[in-house]
Design an enzyme around this catalytic site. Structure first.
Site, PDB file in Angstrom:
ATOM      1  N   GLY A 160       0.637  -1.202   0.032  1.00 10.98           N
ATOM      2  CA  GLY A 160       0.151   0.069  -0.230  1.00 10.98           C
ATOM      3  C   GLY A 160       0.843   1.394   0.091  1.00 10.98           C
ATOM      4  O   GLY A 160       2.027   1.237  -0.511  1.00 10.98           O
ATOM      5  N   THR A 161       0.281   2.494   0.533  1.00  7.15           N
ATOM      6  CA  THR A 161       1.213   3.504   0.375  1.00  7.15           C
ATOM      7  C   THR A 161       2.227   3.500   1.415  1.00  7.15           C
ATOM      8  O   THR A 161       3.358   3.904   1.214  1.00  7.15           O
ATOM      9  CB  THR A 161       0.146   4.720   0.983  1.00  7.15           C
ATOM     10  OG1 THR A 161      -0.909   4.836   0.118  1.00  7.15           O
ATOM     11  CG2 THR A 161       0.966   6.110   0.945  1.00  7.15           C
ATOM     12  N   PHE A 162       2.241   2.769   2.783  1.00  2.01           N
ATOM     13  CA  PHE A 162       3.067   2.640   3.639  1.00  2.01           C
ATOM     14  C   PHE A 162       3.272   1.275   4.124  1.00  2.01           C
ATOM     15  O   PHE A 162       4.252   0.779   4.784  1.00  2.01           O
ATOM     16  CB  PHE A 162       3.083   3.538   4.812  1.00  2.01           C
ATOM     17  CG  PHE A 162       1.752   3.382   5.646  1.00  2.01           C
ATOM     18  CD1 PHE A 162       0.526   4.164   5.407  1.00  2.01           C
ATOM     19  CD2 PHE A 162       1.810   2.477   6.623  1.00  2.01           C
ATOM     20  CE1 PHE A 162      -0.677   3.657   6.148  1.00  2.01           C
ATOM     21  CE2 PHE A 162       0.554   2.017   7.414  1.00  2.01           C
ATOM     22  CZ  PHE A 162      -0.440   2.906   7.170  1.00  2.01           C
ATOM     23  N   GLY A 163       2.340   0.448   3.892  1.00  2.00           N
ATOM     24  CA  GLY A 163       2.276  -0.980   4.455  1.00  2.00           C
ATOM     25  C   GLY A 163       2.513  -1.967   3.508  1.00  2.00           C
ATOM     26  O   GLY A 163       2.340  -1.917   2.343  1.00  2.00           O
ATOM     27  N   ARG A 164       3.435  -3.077   3.903  1.00  2.00           N
ATOM     28  CA  ARG A 164       3.797  -3.957   3.038  1.00  2.00           C
ATOM     29  C   ARG A 164       3.563  -5.378   3.647  1.00  2.00           C
ATOM     30  O   ARG A 164       3.688  -5.414   4.947  1.00  2.00           O
ATOM     31  CB  ARG A 164       5.259  -3.690   2.760  1.00  2.00           C
ATOM     32  CG  ARG A 164       5.575  -2.590   1.801  1.00  2.00           C
ATOM     33  CD  ARG A 164       6.970  -2.414   1.553  1.00  2.00           C
ATOM     34  NE  ARG A 164       7.162  -1.193   0.676  1.00  2.00           N
ATOM     35  CZ  ARG A 164       8.506  -0.719   0.617  1.00  2.00           C
ATOM     36  NH1 ARG A 164       9.480  -1.044   1.360  1.00  2.00           N
ATOM     37  NH2 ARG A 164       8.744   0.430  -0.279  1.00  2.00           N
ATOM     38  N   ASP A 169     -13.843  -5.503  13.016  1.00  2.00           N
ATOM     39  CA  ASP A 169     -13.518  -5.261  11.627  1.00  2.00           C
ATOM     40  C   ASP A 169     -13.558  -6.420  10.961  1.00  2.00           C
ATOM     41  O   ASP A 169     -12.491  -7.192  10.060  1.00  2.00           O
ATOM     42  CB  ASP A 169     -12.319  -4.613  11.492  1.00  2.00           C
ATOM     43  CG  ASP A 169     -11.991  -4.021  10.085  1.00  2.00           C
ATOM     44  OD1 ASP A 169     -10.968  -3.533   9.907  1.00  2.00           O
ATOM     45  OD2 ASP A 169     -13.040  -4.183   9.075  1.00  2.00           O
TER      46      ASP A 169
END
Length: 550
Positions: free
Chosen positions: A284-288, A408
């Site tokens: 993602g933008t900052f997650g891996r 969630d």
């Protein structure tokens, strides 16, 4: 007699530079500045102190952040003696780090004054890999005794390094204090304008939501919705539906744990060099999310999934990763993917390790099942859908027995293997990897709005009954192959939409019996929703009916 004496004196003069009295000492260490850069600690790290080698320190493999290219060592030899050395550098991946630069000769003498030597290890930026670096230093600490010191380092090289980082010496220079003042004023003005725009947008959205609540009328879109009054009730027997209302819903659960986050992490923490990253599964933008391996204490290697964040992730994002990743700590169940290990060494982005059994994210799996130009990847039957739902119910039953709420529950937070075995996972990184599933309703909190129960949306109240509501949406995802729920409804209007009695429409080819179960999960009153135990009884009965005809 004089000739042998003269020869001995000449020989002694030639050998003396290599002979060291007991008062001469060698020191080799990392300065406090270097340790701060690599470990975040304001202290020196000695590898050799007064000729004594710290083998314990040499056993650790230090992680080099991607943006750090230069390693610095400090050394000296006291009393002006000459101590010979030789150095060799080995790199595991020449494509990731094709060249290195050492600012000292490959062999020579340790300086007699305190000096630094540097090794430059820039990444090529062409491949993404973990590179293992061995710095082999041979030092003659005493006569006829050469010690070999191996400094272990590991560096993560990224494809986009050239775009993400700027060399310090290429930054423009600021001429004087007046230019600093004008730049600061310009930034402040821009920030004020942006804040003003955000406030206007927030109030416009807020007014829109209020007007929808007060009107008493539902949105005009009806293509993907239905009324609860129109539910089919002829599929399952009456006793099953009657039990939904006779038995009270699960009591309010408390998700406070007996141990705090730090204590949980301490129990699972492992050294970073035991973890190996192979390839990125999701980003993602900052997650891996990586697929990799982990070396157990018994020496065996175990396949794992690794959740982590990029170097540019904020401290808030790192804290959220740890909190959400540890939410199902120490929960053991065959249908729950609980955290295995944690690595937070060296003040680098943390690694969260989970068991890997050739599984993939359930939402991406369902999306691949859809008909595409290449054909159908996999067609799910009603029997398979119900079987998958039963596995999720078992996981939720176990979770609620442990007095834990998921909060969630969705397809994105489950994994599935090639035999359709399901495991429930936590929601760590889900906001970043599935951004279209989360929305901020002006309260600065990203929430899965279209999966939440009405009371969770309005009062932020979470109970076992709100998890049941989310399960109903998850069951709808299974039958629609991960379509987006309420796709035509603005997130700000969802609460008013649900209050007016509208719900998700019955999917195409979804049996009436299955949709009736979904609809009862979406009862307005939380006490009227079934428990997961009741859901298991009803779906198990429906599954048994399906298997009779197979």
């Amino acid at each position: 007699m004089k000739a042998p004496i003269i020869f001995f004196c000449i020989l002694l003069l030639n050998v003396m530079p290599y002979m060291r009295p007991c008062s001469a000492y060698v020191n080799l260490y990392l300065s406090s500045k270097e340790v701060q850069k690599l470990l975040g600690l304001p202290a020196e790290m000695y590898y050799i102190r007064n000729d004594e080698i710290n083998w314990y320190a040499l056993n650790f493999s230090l992680l080099i952040p991607p943006k750090v290219n230069d390693l610095f060592f400090t050394w000296e030899c006291s009393e002006g003696q000459k101590v010979p050395y030789s150095v060799v550098i080995k790199i595991s991946n020449d494509a990731a780090i094709p060249n290195f630069n050492l600012n000292i000769a490959s062999h020579g003498f340790i300086p007699t004054t305190t000096q630094d030597f540097a090794i430059s290890l820039p990444c090529s930026g062409k491949v993404e890999a973990e590179v293992y670096i061995s710095i082999i230093l041979n030092v003659t600490l005493s006569k006829d005794n050469t010690s070999t010191l191996i400094f272990l380092r590991k560096k993560t090289c990224l494809n986009e390094m050239g775009n993400d980082y700027v060399l310090l010496n290429t930054l423009p220079e600021i001429a004087n204090s007046s230019s600093i003042f004008y730049i600061a004023m310009s930034c402040a003005a821009i920030l004020i304008v942006i804040l003003g725009i955000l406030i206007i947008i927030y109030y416009l959205k807020d007014d829109k939501c209020k007007s929808t609540d007060g009107s008493g009328s539902a949105p005009t879109t009806t293509t993907t919705t239905t009324f609860l009054a129109a539910l089919p009730r002829n599929g399952l027997n009456a006793s099953c539906y009657g039990s939904f209302r006779r038995i009270p819903s699960y009591s309010l659960l408390n998700d406070d744990r007996s141990k705090n986050l730090q204590e949980r992490i301490a129990e699972l923490t492992i050294q970073r060099f035991k973890v190996h990253l192979n390839n990125i599964v999701m980003e993602g933008t900052f997650g891996r999310i990586y697929q990799g391996s982990y070396n157990n204490d018994n020496g065996s290697e175990e396949a794992v999934i690794i959740k982590t964040v990029a170097d540019h992730a904020s401290q808030v994002q790192i804290s959220l990763l740890l909190q959400e990743g540890m939410s199902m700590y120490a929960v053991n169940h065959k249908h729950i993917l609980s955290i295995l290990r944690v690595s937070i060494e060296d003040h680098t982005p943390p690694f969260l390790l989970y068991p890997f059994n050739n599984n993939t994210n359930l939402k991406t799996f369902l999306q691949k099942c859809k008909v595409s130009s290449e054909g159908v990847h996999h067609t799910l039957t009603t029997q398979e859908v119900v079987h998958m739902a039963l596995q999720i119910i078992k996981a939720m039953q176990h979770l609620h027995k442990k007095h834990l709420l998921h909060k969630d529950l969705a397809a994105r937070n489950c994994v599935v293997d090639d035999k359709l075995n399901i495991q429930l996972a936590d929601n760590a990184l889900s906001r970043d990897l599935f951004p279209s599933d989360y929305h901020c309703l002006g309260d600065n909190e990203n929430r899965p709005v279209k999966w939440l129960a009405l009371e969770s949306l309005l009062q932020k109240t979470f109970t076992a009954a709100s998890d049941v509501w989310s399960f109903g949406v998850l069951l709808w995802e299974l039958t629609t192959l991960a379509q987006q729920p309420y796709i035509e409804i603005d997130p700000f209007e969802v609460a008013a939409y649900l209050k007016d009695g509208y719900r998700l429409a019955q999917p195409i080819n979804c049996p009436d019996e299955l949709f009736a179960v979904m609809a009862y999960c979406w009862a307005m009153n939380a006490e009227e929703r079934p428990t997961f135990t009741q859901l298991h009884v009803c779906l198990q009965e429906f599954y048994a009916q399906l298997t009779k005809y197979v």
